[in-house]
Design a protein around this motif. Structure first.
Motif, PDB file in Angstrom:
ATOM      1  N   LEU A 266     -66.276  26.737  67.513  1.00 42.20           N
ATOM      2  CA  LEU A 266     -64.978  27.339  66.957  1.00 42.20           C
ATOM      3  C   LEU A 266     -64.144  25.613  66.958  1.00 42.20           C
ATOM      4  O   LEU A 266     -63.787  24.995  67.845  1.00 42.20           O
ATOM      5  N   VAL A 267     -63.488  25.487  65.571  1.00 41.63           N
ATOM      6  CA  VAL A 267     -62.659  24.156  65.316  1.00 41.63           C
ATOM      7  C   VAL A 267     -61.475  24.855  64.968  1.00 41.63           C
ATOM      8  O   VAL A 267     -61.408  25.323  63.882  1.00 41.63           O
ATOM      9  N   LEU A 268     -60.546  24.863  65.626  1.00 41.48           N
ATOM     10  CA  LEU A 268     -59.275  25.361  65.374  1.00 41.48           C
ATOM     11  C   LEU A 268     -58.190  24.080  64.976  1.00 41.48           C
ATOM     12  O   LEU A 268     -57.885  23.437  65.768  1.00 41.48           O
ATOM     13  N   ILE A 269     -57.825  24.279  63.702  1.00 33.24           N
ATOM     14  CA  ILE A 269     -56.783  22.880  63.361  1.00 33.24           C
ATOM     15  C   ILE A 269     -55.594  23.509  62.931  1.00 33.24           C
ATOM     16  O   ILE A 269     -55.287  24.280  61.955  1.00 33.24           O
ATOM     17  N   ILE A 270     -54.580  23.133  63.890  1.00 25.38           N
ATOM     18  CA  ILE A 270     -53.390  23.528  63.616  1.00 25.38           C
ATOM     19  C   ILE A 270     -52.341  22.215  62.805  1.00 25.38           C
ATOM     20  O   ILE A 270     -52.446  21.317  63.421  1.00 25.38           O
ATOM     21  N   THR A 271     -52.095  22.591  61.596  1.00 25.33           N
ATOM     22  CA  THR A 271     -51.618  21.436  61.003  1.00 25.33           C
ATOM     23  C   THR A 271     -50.102  21.317  60.898  1.00 25.33           C
ATOM     24  O   THR A 271     -49.442  22.585  60.345  1.00 25.33           O
ATOM     25  N   GLU A 272     -49.398  20.339  61.154  1.00 27.42           N
ATOM     26  CA  GLU A 272     -48.180  19.978  61.311  1.00 27.42           C
ATOM     27  C   GLU A 272     -47.281  20.096  59.895  1.00 27.42           C
ATOM     28  O   GLU A 272     -47.952  19.748  58.894  1.00 27.42           O
ATOM     29  N   GLY A 273     -46.552  21.230  59.762  1.00 32.70           N
ATOM     30  CA  GLY A 273     -45.832  21.393  58.546  1.00 32.70           C
ATOM     31  C   GLY A 273     -46.447  21.781  57.388  1.00 32.70           C
ATOM     32  O   GLY A 273     -45.900  21.829  56.068  1.00 32.70           O
ATOM     33  N   LEU A 274     -47.682  22.518  57.426  1.00 32.54           N
ATOM     34  CA  LEU A 274     -48.529  23.176  56.430  1.00 32.54           C
ATOM     35  C   LEU A 274     -47.905  24.647  56.058  1.00 32.54           C
ATOM     36  O   LEU A 274     -48.067  25.364  56.932  1.00 32.54           O
ATOM     37  N   GLY A 275     -47.193  24.228  55.079  1.00 29.84           N
ATOM     38  CA  GLY A 275     -46.621  25.645  54.337  1.00 29.84           C
ATOM     39  C   GLY A 275     -47.641  26.234  53.268  1.00 29.84           C
ATOM     40  O   GLY A 275     -48.374  25.374  52.744  1.00 29.84           O
ATOM     41  N   GLU A 276     -47.530  27.494  53.042  1.00 23.78           N
ATOM     42  CA  GLU A 276     -48.354  28.066  52.272  1.00 23.78           C
ATOM     43  C   GLU A 276     -48.368  27.489  51.006  1.00 23.78           C
ATOM     44  O   GLU A 276     -49.046  27.343  49.797  1.00 23.78           O
ATOM     45  N   ARG A 277     -47.177  26.933  50.443  1.00 26.02           N
ATOM     46  CA  ARG A 277     -46.505  26.463  49.133  1.00 26.02           C
ATOM     47  C   ARG A 277     -47.555  25.252  48.903  1.00 26.02           C
ATOM     48  O   ARG A 277     -47.546  25.068  47.721  1.00 26.02           O
ATOM     49  N   PHE A 278     -47.924  24.491  49.683  1.00 25.02           N
ATOM     50  CA  PHE A 278     -48.518  23.295  49.507  1.00 25.02           C
ATOM     51  C   PHE A 278     -49.749  23.692  48.890  1.00 25.02           C
ATOM     52  O   PHE A 278     -50.615  22.608  48.300  1.00 25.02           O
TER      53      PHE A 278
END
Length: 792
Positions: A266-278
Motif C-alpha cells: 500500500l502506497v499512500l500519498i497525502i498531497t499538500e494543497g491538492l484540491g479537487e479543482r486542480f
C-alpha cells in the motif's frame, strides 16, 4: 440643552482621526488584495465594507460622545488621549491582521490561540513574507497621530450642523446591524470576508474563544442517542466507549481488482494543497495532466472531503478513522488507546514507513507514528547530502526538500529493505509555502506560453499572472508524481502495489469560493491490479479510507481484523451519481468542529445551514428545523468526541492488547507519586520473573510537576540474570524537554527487543532512579507493561 463647542471639537477631532485611519486601512486592504489576488467585484465589496465600517464606527462613537459630554475638561483631555492611543494601537494591529488575511483571503480569528509558537514561527518563516511595508505603515500611523490634532484645530465647528450629524450617528446603529446581518447571509466566502472589518472579526472571535469556550463533557444517554441516530448503520456496543461498535465491514472495492497471490503493498500519498479543482481545466490551464489522466485509469471519487481545513487532521483520519480530540487528535496531550492501519498491519507482517520532506515534528506526526510502532520515519533530518536543501527566510531557515527529491530518496531507501508487504506513507510539501520548485523558470515559461494563448480569456491571463508561484508548484508536483510512478513501474513489486492518492486540504493561497469547498479534495485509488476504472460522484471523506482498505484485505486476503472497532467513517460509497450517504463532522483551520455535512445539507460555522448541490455549491436554506437538527447532531458528536478522547474512552484495554497481538503483563494506576531528594529508587512495576524473548513494551501516561531548582529523576528498565548481573539497561526521561512550563501532561512509549539475550534465566526490573537527588511529582499515572504475542 445647550452644547458647548469644546466637547464637540474634542469628539469630532477623535472621530475624524478614526475616519482618516479607516480610509487608509481600507484603501491599503484593497491595494494588497488587488496586488496579490484576482477577485472579481472587489471594488464593490470593499466599498460596501467601507460603508459598513463607517456605520459601525459611528455606532461605537455615540458612547464616546456621551462620556465626553458629561465629563469635565481635565478628564476629557485624559479621555481623548486614551481614545486616540487605543485607536492608533488598533490600527497598528490591524495592519498585521491584514497581512494574514491577504495570504488566503480568510480573516484572522482565534488562530493565534490554537497553534503553538513553534508552529506559528514555522509558518511565518516559510512564507517568505516581507514585513518592511508593515514597519513603514506603523511609522506613518504614528506621525498622523502626532500631527493630525494640530491641523484639525484650525477648523471651526458649527454646533447647529453637529446636531444633524448626531442624527446620522443615531441612524448608523440600525443600519450597521442591517449590514452585519446581510453579510452573514452571504454564502460566498470571498465576498463576505472582503466586506467585514478584519479587526472587529478577530477581536470578537478571540473573545468568544478565550472567555466563552465550554468543554462539553456531559454525555448523557440523550447525547449518545442523538449521535448514534445521526451516525447510524453501526452496531454500537458500549455507552462507556461511545464509538465502539461491532466490525461489519463490507468490501466495496474488491470486485474492481484482480486478486494477487500475496498481500499487496500500500502506497499512500497525502498531497499538500491538492484540491479537487486542480485535476481539471482550471482557469483555462491543465495544471495536472498526469494526475488527471491517472484518475481516468483508477477508482476516482471527485466529491471527496478532507476532515480538516489544515493538514493536522489528515493523518489520524486516513490511518485510523479516528476522532478529533479538542483541537485535533495529534495534539492530544495523552493519545488515547487506538488502532491504525500501521499498527494493525505491522502485526500481520507488514513493514511501515513514513516519508516526509520537512520536519516530522510538525503537527507531532512523529509522536503519532512512533506510538503506532512504525518501522521507519524519514524526514528532512535523514536525507542524503546529495539532495539540495530548500531554504526560506532569505536562506536562513532550512525548510526541507522538494517532492521530486522526496520520491527519489524514498525509492533509494526502499531498495535497501527486506522483501515483504509494505505500507509506505508519503506527505508531500512542494505545494506549500515557500513553494519550492526545481527549474522554476521552465514552469514560469510554460505558464507564460499558456497565458499568451489566444484561447485564454483576459481574466484567465490575469489569474495566471497573479498566482504563477502557486500554479508552478502544482505543475511541478504533477511532474514529480509522474516520475515516481514511472520509476515504480520498473520495480518488481509494482504489479502488486496499490496507490492511494489524496490531498490534505485545498491550497488556501488561491481563493476558495465557499466553506465546503475548503474541504474538497480528490481520492484516487490506482493499481496495476485494477480490472478497469470508475468515477464516483458520491461523497466520502478521509475517514472512509481505513475501513475500506481493512474490508478489502479481510475479504480478499483473509486478513484477521478486530471484531470491535471505533471507526468514525464508513466503507466508501461507490455510487456513480451524486449523493451524500454518510454524515461527516469537519474541523476548520482554527481547530473548531463547527462545520458539518449530513443528508445533503451543510452546516457552516455552526450557525447557517445550506443545501449542497452536485457541484458543491451552497444554496441558502431557511428551514429552521433542518438547521436545528444539524446543530443538535453536531453538538452530540462534539460531546462524544471530547469525552472519548480526553478520558481515554476509545478502546478498552482488553480490546487494544488483544487486537494488536500483545500479551498484557501488568498495569499500574496511581493518583500521586512524590519523589524527593532522599528517594533513590522507586519501583514502577513488580519485578517480572518470566518473559518470552520477544519485544517488550511500556506505555506511560501521567501529569508531571517539576521543581526547576532540582534535576528530574529518570525511568529505568533493567534486565538482570540469575547471578544478579545486569545484561540490559535502558533509561528514559520522565519529562518533555521541549516544554517551557513546570506542569504538563506526559505520554510516551518505550520498547526494546530481548530476543538476543543468551541467558535462559533472567528477570526484569522497572523503577524511577533519582541518581541526581532530584524532585518531581507524578499524578494520574497510568502505566502498562506488555509483550508481543502470537496473533489471533
Amino acid at each position: 440643552m445647550k452644547i458647548s463647542e469644546e466637547p464637540i471639537r474634542d469628539f469630532i477631532k477623535v472621530l475624524f482621526l478614526s475616519y482618516f485611519y479607516l480610509l487608509i486601512v481600507r484603501s491599503l486592504e484593497t491595494y494588497w488584495i488587488n496586488r496579490n489576488h484576482l477577485v472579481e467585484g472587489l471594488a464593490g465589496y470593499e466599498l460596501t465594507g467601507l460603508l459598513a465600517d463607517f456605520l459601525l464606527l459611528n455606532s461605537i462613537f455615540i458612547l464616546i460622545f456621551l462620556v465626553q459630554l458629561i465629563s469635565g475638561k481635565a478628564f476629557r483631555k485624559f479621555f481623548n488621549g486614551l481614545v486616540t492611543t487605543i485607536i492608533v494601537l488598533i490600527c497598528l494591529f490591524h495592519v498585521l491582521i491584514l497581512r494574514y488575511y491577504i495570504h488566503s483571503l480568510k480573516p484572522l480569528d482565534q488562530f493565534l490561540f490554537t497553534y503553538s509558537f513553534k508552529e506559528i514561527f514555522y509558518t511565518v518563516t516559510t512564507s517568505n513574507t516581507s514585513f518592511l511595508p508593515v514597519v513603514l505603515l506603523i511609522i506613518l500611523f504614528l506621525l498622523i497621530a502626532v500631527f493630525f490634532p494640530g491641523l484639525f484645530n484650525k477648523i471651526r465647528i458649527q454646533v447647529k450642523l453637529f446636531k444633524w450629524f448626531c442624527l446620522v450617528l443615531l441612524i448608523s446603529v440600525p443600519l450597521s446591524y442591517y449590514f452585519i446581518r446581510k453579510n452573514n447571509n452571504d454564502n460566498n466566502d470571498i465576498s463576505r470576508n472582503a466586506k467585514i472589518n478584519k479587526s472587529v472579526f478577530f477581536y470578537s472571535k478571540s473573545y468568544s474563544y478565550l472567555f466563552k469556550r465550554q468543554h462539553n463533557l456531559d454525555i448523557s444517554s440523550e447525547y449518545i442517542r442523538k449521535f448514534r441516530s445521526a451516525f447510524s448503520g453501526k452496531e454500537y456496543t458500549s455507552e462507556e466507549y461511545p464509538f465502539l461498535h461491532n466490525q461489519k465491514y463490507n468490501d466495496v472495492i474488491g470486485n474492481f481488482f484482480v486478486r494477487s497471490d500475496s498481500m499487496p503493498n500500500l502506497v499512500l500519498i497525502i498531497t499538500e494543497g491538492l484540491g479537487e479543482r486542480f485535476l481539471h481545466t482550471f482557469h483555462g490551464i491543465r495544471l495536472m495532466p498526469f494526475l488527471d489522466s491517472l484518475s481516468g485509469h483508477s477508482l476516482y471519487w471527485d466529491r471527496f472531503l478532507t476532515t480538516g481545513e489544515r493538514s493536522f487532521a489528515v493523518v489520524p483520519s486516513i490511518t485510523g478513522s479516528l476522532p478529533y480530540g479538542e483541537i485535533g487528535f495529534l495534539f492530544l496531550d495523552r493519545l488515547p488507546k487506538h488502532i491504525t492501519i500501521i499498527s494493525l498491519l505491522k502485526r500481520h507482517g507488514y513493514q511501515s514507513h513514513f516519508f516526509y520532506g520537512q520536519g516530522a515534528w510538525f503537527h507531532q506526526k512523529d509522536r503519532f507514528f512512533r506510538s503506532n510502532d512504525i518501522d521507519l520515519i524519514i524526514d528532512k533530518s535523514a536525507f542524503s547530502s546529495r539532495y539540495n536543501k530548500v531554504m526560506a527566510l532569505e536562506n536562513k531557515f532550512f525548510w526541507g526538500y522538494n517532492d521530486l527529491d522526496l520520491f527519489q530518496q524514498s525509492l533509494e531507501i526502499l531498495d535497501t529493505l527486506k522483501s515483504g508487504p509494505r505500507i509506505d506513507l508519503y506527505f508531500t510539501g512542494s505545494m506549500h509555502s515557500p513553494f519550492p520548485v526545481n527549474n522554476s523558470e521552465y514552469y514560469y515559461q510554460k505558464l507564460d506560453r499558456i497565458a499568451n494563448s489566444s484561447d485564454l480569456s483576459p481574466m484567465d491571463r490575469k489569474f495566471i499572472e497573479k498566482y504563477r508561484l502557486y500554479l508552478a508548484s502544482v505543475m511541478f508536483f504533477d511532474d514529480a508524481l509522474k516520475h515516481f510512478i514511472e520509476d515504480y513501474k520498473n520495480r518488481g513489486d509494482y504489479q502488486n502495489t496499490i496507490f492511494i492518492i489524496t490531498g490534505d486540504h485545498p491550497m488556501t493561497e488561491i481563493p476558495i469560493e465557499n466553506s465546503i469547498k475548503r474541504y474538497h479534495v480528490p481520492l484516487i485509488i490506482y493499481s496495476h491490479m485494477l480490472k478497469g476504472s470508475k468515477t464516483m460522484h458520491s461523497t466520502g471523506s478521509h475517514l472512509d479510507i481505513y475501513p475500506t482498505i481493512m474490508a478489502f484485505l479481510k475479504d480478499n486476503y483473509n486478513l484477521k481484523i478486530p471484531a470491535a472497532v471505533i471507526d468514525l467513517g464508513y466503507c466508501l460509497d461507490t455510487m456513480e451519481s451524486y449523493r451524500n450517504l454518510h454524515p461527516v463532522a469537519l474541523m476548520n483551520d482554527n481547530r473548531e468542529i463547527i462545520d458539518y455535512l449530513e443528508n445533503g445539507y451543510f452546516l457552516s460555522q455552526g450557525t447557517k445551514a445550506y443545501k449542497v448541490d452536485a457541484e458543491f455549491n451552497l444554496i441558502n436554506n431557511d428551514n429552521v428545523n433542518i438547521l436545528a437538527e444539524l446543530q443538535n447532531n453536531l453538538d452530540a458528536f462534539r460531546r462524544i468526541n471530547l469525552y472519548s478522547c480526553l478520558n481515554n474512552r476509545l478502546l478498552p484495554d482488553s480490546v487494544y492488547f488483544h487486537d494488536l497481538c500483545f500479551r498484557h503483563i501488568t498495569s499500574v494506576y496511581k493518583d500521586t507519586i512524590n519523589i524527593s531528594e532522599s528517594d533513590k529508587y522507586m519501583q514502577i512495576f513488580p519485578v517480572l520473573t518470566t518473559a518470552d524473548k520477544r519485544q517488550l513494551c511500556y506505555d506511560f501516561s501521567y501529569d508531571v510537576t517539576i521543581d526547576p531548582e532540582y534535576p528530574p529523576p529518570a525511568g529505568v528498565i533493567q534486565i538482570v540474570n540469575g547471578k544478579d548481573s545486569t545484561i540490559f539497561w535502558k533509561s528514559f526521561s520522565l519529562i518533555d524537554p521541549s516544554k517551557n512550563t513546570y506542569n504538563y501532561p506526559v505520554k510516551f512509549h518505550v520498547k526494546f527487543d530481548i530476543n538476543h539475550l543468551q541467558d535462559s534465566s533472567f528477570y526484569i526490573k522497572s523503577y524511577f532512579w533519582n541518581n541526581r537527588n532530584g524532585r518531581i511529582q507524578i499524578s494520574n499515572l497510568e502505566a502498562h507493561q506488555y509483550q508481543l504475542s502470537d496473533c489471533y
